[in-house]
Design a protein around this motif. Sequence first.
Motif, PDB file in Angstrom:
ATOM      1  N   THR A  49       0.865  -1.173   0.000  1.00 29.42           N
ATOM      2  CA  THR A  49       0.000   0.000   0.000  1.00 29.42           C
ATOM      3  C   THR A  49       0.903   1.224   0.000  1.00 29.42           C
ATOM      4  O   THR A  49       2.125   1.097  -0.077  1.00 29.42           O
ATOM      5  N   GLY A  50       0.337   2.428   0.053  1.00 30.51           N
ATOM      6  CA  GLY A  50       1.183   3.609   0.028  1.00 30.51           C
ATOM      7  C   GLY A  50       0.393   4.882  -0.171  1.00 30.51           C
ATOM      8  O   GLY A  50      -0.836   4.914  -0.040  1.00 30.51           O
ATOM      9  N   THR A  51       1.113   5.966  -0.508  1.00 30.56           N
ATOM     10  CA  THR A  51       0.482   7.271  -0.690  1.00 30.56           C
ATOM     11  C   THR A  51       0.925   7.913  -2.004  1.00 30.56           C
ATOM     12  O   THR A  51       2.061   7.763  -2.449  1.00 30.56           O
ATOM     13  N   ASP A  52      -0.010   8.645  -2.596  1.00 33.15           N
ATOM     14  CA  ASP A  52       0.149   9.324  -3.876  1.00 33.15           C
ATOM     15  C   ASP A  52       0.419  10.801  -3.577  1.00 33.15           C
ATOM     16  O   ASP A  52      -0.463  11.504  -3.076  1.00 33.15           O
ATOM     17  N   LEU A  87      -5.646   0.024  12.972  1.00 32.57           N
ATOM     18  CA  LEU A  87      -6.702  -0.923  12.572  1.00 32.57           C
ATOM     19  C   LEU A  87      -6.193  -2.357  12.459  1.00 32.57           C
ATOM     20  O   LEU A  87      -6.899  -3.225  11.961  1.00 32.57           O
ATOM     21  N   GLY A  88      -4.970  -2.584  12.912  1.00 33.27           N
ATOM     22  CA  GLY A  88      -4.428  -3.933  12.847  1.00 33.27           C
ATOM     23  C   GLY A  88      -4.038  -4.352  11.445  1.00 33.27           C
ATOM     24  O   GLY A  88      -3.940  -5.546  11.156  1.00 33.27           O
ATOM     25  N   ILE A  89      -3.809  -3.382  10.555  1.00 38.93           N
ATOM     26  CA  ILE A  89      -3.429  -3.680   9.171  1.00 38.93           C
ATOM     27  C   ILE A  89      -1.906  -3.820   9.117  1.00 38.93           C
ATOM     28  O   ILE A  89      -1.184  -2.917   9.529  1.00 38.93           O
ATOM     29  N   ARG A  90      -1.450  -4.975   8.612  1.00 42.33           N
ATOM     30  CA  ARG A  90      -0.024  -5.265   8.584  1.00 42.33           C
ATOM     31  C   ARG A  90       0.432  -5.458   7.144  1.00 42.33           C
ATOM     32  O   ARG A  90       0.413  -6.556   6.611  1.00 42.33           O
ATOM     33  N   TYR A  91       0.842  -4.355   6.521  1.00 43.58           N
ATOM     34  CA  TYR A  91       1.335  -4.420   5.146  1.00 43.58           C
ATOM     35  C   TYR A  91       2.814  -4.810   5.158  1.00 43.58           C
ATOM     36  O   TYR A  91       3.511  -4.687   6.174  1.00 43.58           O
ATOM     37  N   ASP A  92       3.304  -5.262   4.003  1.00 37.29           N
ATOM     38  CA  ASP A  92       4.713  -5.638   3.868  1.00 37.29           C
ATOM     39  C   ASP A  92       5.556  -4.509   3.308  1.00 37.29           C
ATOM     40  O   ASP A  92       6.760  -4.459   3.534  1.00 37.29           O
ATOM     41  N   ASP A  93       4.930  -3.615   2.545  1.00 40.88           N
ATOM     42  CA  ASP A  93       5.664  -2.505   1.943  1.00 40.88           C
ATOM     43  C   ASP A  93       4.726  -1.308   1.841  1.00 40.88           C
ATOM     44  O   ASP A  93       3.542  -1.459   1.543  1.00 40.88           O
ATOM     45  N   PHE A  94       5.272  -0.142   2.115  1.00 37.62           N
ATOM     46  CA  PHE A  94       4.522   1.109   2.004  1.00 37.62           C
ATOM     47  C   PHE A  94       5.310   1.999   1.057  1.00 37.62           C
ATOM     48  O   PHE A  94       6.414   2.446   1.380  1.00 37.62           O
ATOM     49  N   ILE A  95       4.776   2.234  -0.128  1.00 40.13           N
ATOM     50  CA  ILE A  95       5.492   3.006  -1.138  1.00 40.13           C
ATOM     51  C   ILE A  95       4.934   4.421  -1.214  1.00 40.13           C
ATOM     52  O   ILE A  95       3.727   4.639  -1.082  1.00 40.13           O
ATOM     53  N   ARG A  96       5.829   5.369  -1.405  1.00 39.22           N
ATOM     54  CA  ARG A  96       5.435   6.762  -1.570  1.00 39.22           C
ATOM     55  C   ARG A  96       5.941   7.237  -2.927  1.00 39.22           C
ATOM     56  O   ARG A  96       7.077   6.933  -3.311  1.00 39.22           O
ATOM     57  N   THR A  97       5.122   7.997  -3.631  1.00 40.23           N
ATOM     58  CA  THR A  97       5.522   8.381  -4.985  1.00 40.23           C
ATOM     59  C   THR A  97       6.612   9.438  -5.002  1.00 40.23           C
ATOM     60  O   THR A  97       7.124   9.781  -6.070  1.00 40.23           O
ATOM     61  N   THR A  98       7.003   9.943  -3.830  1.00 37.95           N
ATOM     62  CA  THR A  98       8.144  10.851  -3.764  1.00 37.95           C
ATOM     63  C   THR A  98       9.450  10.095  -3.562  1.00 37.95           C
ATOM     64  O   THR A  98      10.525  10.717  -3.515  1.00 37.95           O
ATOM     65  N   ALA A 232       1.038   7.553 -10.796  1.00 39.14           N
ATOM     66  CA  ALA A 232       0.630   6.778  -9.622  1.00 39.14           C
ATOM     67  C   ALA A 232       0.502   5.285  -9.912  1.00 39.14           C
ATOM     68  O   ALA A 232       0.880   4.445  -9.092  1.00 39.14           O
ATOM     69  N   LEU A 233      -0.033   4.930 -11.062  1.00 38.73           N
ATOM     70  CA  LEU A 233      -0.278   3.526 -11.378  1.00 38.73           C
ATOM     71  C   LEU A 233       0.999   2.685 -11.384  1.00 38.73           C
ATOM     72  O   LEU A 233       0.973   1.487 -11.101  1.00 38.73           O
ATOM     73  N   ILE A 234       2.113   3.334 -11.671  1.00 37.40           N
ATOM     74  CA  ILE A 234       3.370   2.603 -11.841  1.00 37.40           C
ATOM     75  C   ILE A 234       3.948   2.141 -10.509  1.00 37.40           C
ATOM     76  O   ILE A 234       4.878   1.340 -10.454  1.00 37.40           O
ATOM     77  N   ASN A 235       3.366   2.598  -9.383  1.00 36.02           N
ATOM     78  CA  ASN A 235       3.881   2.176  -8.078  1.00 36.02           C
ATOM     79  C   ASN A 235       3.857   0.663  -7.902  1.00 36.02           C
ATOM     80  O   ASN A 235       4.724   0.089  -7.248  1.00 36.02           O
ATOM     81  N   TYR A 236       2.836   0.000  -8.473  1.00 32.93           N
ATOM     82  CA  TYR A 236       2.725  -1.453  -8.324  1.00 32.93           C
ATOM     83  C   TYR A 236       3.932  -2.158  -8.930  1.00 32.93           C
ATOM     84  O   TYR A 236       4.375  -3.199  -8.434  1.00 32.93           O
ATOM     85  N   LEU A 237       4.452  -1.596 -10.005  1.00 30.79           N
ATOM     86  CA  LEU A 237       5.624  -2.150 -10.679  1.00 30.79           C
ATOM     87  C   LEU A 237       6.905  -1.745  -9.959  1.00 30.79           C
ATOM     88  O   LEU A 237       7.818  -2.557  -9.761  1.00 30.79           O
ATOM     89  N   ALA A 238       6.972  -0.474  -9.528  1.00 31.16           N
ATOM     90  CA  ALA A 238       8.170   0.032  -8.860  1.00 31.16           C
ATOM     91  C   ALA A 238       8.485  -0.751  -7.591  1.00 31.16           C
ATOM     92  O   ALA A 238       9.656  -0.974  -7.261  1.00 31.16           O
ATOM     93  N   ALA A 239       7.465  -1.187  -6.876  1.00 31.35           N
ATOM     94  CA  ALA A 239       7.674  -1.888  -5.609  1.00 31.35           C
ATOM     95  C   ALA A 239       8.310  -3.261  -5.786  1.00 31.35           C
ATOM     96  O   ALA A 239       8.809  -3.846  -4.817  1.00 31.35           O
ATOM     97  N   THR A 240       8.303  -3.789  -7.008  1.00 34.79           N
ATOM     98  CA  THR A 240       8.932  -5.099  -7.255  1.00 34.79           C
ATOM     99  C   THR A 240      10.419  -4.983  -7.543  1.00 34.79           C
ATOM    100  O   THR A 240      11.103  -6.000  -7.719  1.00 34.79           O
ATOM    101  N   GLY A 241      10.939  -3.745  -7.631  1.00 32.54           N
ATOM    102  CA  GLY A 241      12.345  -3.554  -7.948  1.00 32.54           C
ATOM    103  C   GLY A 241      12.607  -3.219  -9.397  1.00 32.54           C
ATOM    104  O   GLY A 241      13.756  -3.041  -9.804  1.00 32.54           O
ATOM    105  N   TRP A 242      11.550  -3.126 -10.199  1.00 29.90           N
ATOM    106  CA  TRP A 242      11.690  -2.759 -11.613  1.00 29.90           C
ATOM    107  C   TRP A 242      12.089  -1.281 -11.705  1.00 29.90           C
ATOM    108  O   TRP A 242      11.622  -0.480 -10.905  1.00 29.90           O
ATOM    109  N   PRO A 243      12.959  -0.856 -12.610  1.00 31.22           N
ATOM    110  CA  PRO A 243      13.528  -1.608 -13.734  1.00 31.22           C
ATOM    111  C   PRO A 243      14.855  -2.297 -13.430  1.00 31.22           C
ATOM    112  O   PRO A 243      15.379  -2.999 -14.290  1.00 31.22           O
ATOM    113  N   GLU A 244      15.428  -2.065 -12.215  1.00 28.47           N
ATOM    114  CA  GLU A 244      16.680  -2.748 -11.895  1.00 28.47           C
ATOM    115  C   GLU A 244      16.504  -4.263 -12.027  1.00 28.47           C
ATOM    116  O   GLU A 244      17.393  -4.966 -12.503  1.00 28.47           O
TER     117      GLU A 244
END
Length: 636
Positions: A49-52, A87-98, A232-244
């Motif tokens: 999850t994250g913030t735009d 709220l007891g939400i336990r995410y694995d990664d929090f990405i910010r577009t900055t 914003a949409l590209i965050n899903y890809l960025a979080a996987t380590g792409w393009p490295e």
Amino acid sequence: MCPMKPYYITTPIYYVNSKPHIGTALTTLAADITARYQRMRGREVMFLTGTDENAPKVAEAAERAGQSPQQFVDAISAEFQAIWHGLGIRYDDFIRTTEERHRKAVQEVFRRLHEKGDIYVGNYEGWYCVSCETFWRPNEVEDGLCPNPECRRPVNWVTEQNYFFKLSAYADRLIEHIKSHPRFILPEGRKNEVVRFIESGLRDACITRANNGWGIPVPGDDSMVIYVWFDALINYLAATGWPEKETSELWPPDVEWMGKDILVRFHATLWPAILMGLGISLPETLVGHGWMTIGGEKISKTKGNVVDPVQLATELAARAGCTQELAVDAVRYYMAREMPFASDTMFTQENFESRYNTELANDFGNAIHRSISMTHKFVDGIVPDSDADPAFTGRLAERVKAYVAAMDIFRLDQALDAAMGVVSDLNHYIDDMAPWGLAKSGDAVALGSVLRTMLETGRFAATLFSPFLPSTGVQIHKQLGFSTSGKWEETERFDLLSAGTKLPGPTPAFPRLQPPATETPTEEKKPTVPPISIDEFAKIELRVAEVLAAESVPGSDKLLKLSIQVGEENRTIAAGIAEYYKPDELVGKQIVVVANLKPAKIRGIESQGMMLAADGESGAIFLTPSQPAPSGARVH
């Protein structure tokens, strides 16, 4: 796709304009429940999850607040993370577009699509809504106001040179993919909406704005920043380590959760077209759920109808006398139980409290409390060295099947239906087997089997609830002397509790909710009913009766029609308890009735007596003997 790849779950990244509320929290909670369920099934999970933060109007809001844009987004992003943890939400990664990883990925996507010819320079002329960050076609704006019904602010006519993405070139491929992948867009109605939108004609997407000092610059052209929705949409890809990392074991996402308002234009059209242009596989499933509304309107800060989910839990804890963790679970339960899938649902405080009292306190919590209490009462709190009743536990396999089928199509509400079905089965089993009667008759073998069945079923139910109510699952397992929780294997066996274990004393997981105080009682307050003599009281004939059948009364939300047996006589009575009990909760129960009351016509029903009930903390509580009594027995 390898079935054992990590299960990749995403939410939208949330716009940093205000704190999250119960409406925005809905999507993140759904993703958290999905993640917990998949972990319970033995899958490795990546929950993102994250913030735009790159929208131009963020800079304007920061200036009004007297802060730099970075200071402004840092503060609000931290608020999102705090509320998710609350709220007891336990995410694995929090990405910010900055973040740098996101900036690199966005610029690389732009560069590759530009080199391919999918991005070109052109002139944009049309309507633009600053508030929604959305370009609108000329025929979509009729009155100079944003067509978005949740916005309706004035739009601006814009004429400028920008970069465009050839979205129109992907229309046929998008339709083909949607039709050949039935699970790509859920629910079905939303998929049909997407298809209609594409078939109405896609136009190329304007994907840049003038650089006003905030946003991700276009590679090689610092005069422009990349449009926030493309970015914003590209965050899903960025979080996987792409393009490295050109390929990742995470990709593609197994499910991308989102609200319905951002599905059609962006996630189901622009986003998959970008991926097609890059030659990258598409997400497995996009879920565009409905809204949780208040008074039929979408929840928003502008409308002033915001409900803070953590504050809701805090207020519940204070009134019900439960811990904050269990109150948070109650909020999670309500949100998932009311999860708007195909259509919207409406939040009301009354419905929230009703769900809490009837389903969590009366049904679930009471079933566990009864099971542990009777174990203490009849066998000194020791887990019996007996086998669970296979005739009963075998039937629970159907509940598990329904639960799994619902979770597989992301119907969290239906999965809870199945879990609550187990609770209903347990309560009926307790009533049918009457362990108090077995204890009285001295049948130790049967009593041990029944108590073991009750305890194991309580553990089984707690496991099914654990993705939804994580703290509750842990507490119930501790009360049952069970050291582990949250493993799927626990739904397949009914011999996991250690015989001979001394259980701790029963503690209600969900105490009934206390109604708000309306007056302060004083010692001087006098009774409002005049006293009667013993002779007058002796005229009242109170009898034990058994409820044979119960049904709702058409046109009344307060009355139930009960068919009862009083000794050898069958009668019909009208009881004003429909607000507090469902008809099937009364069938088979023993009640106390005024047996010599003159018959009266109530809503067309000839009522032959009156059912006795007490004023409870949250409504009527019917009176019943502490142990089974002969039907028709006199109450003294």
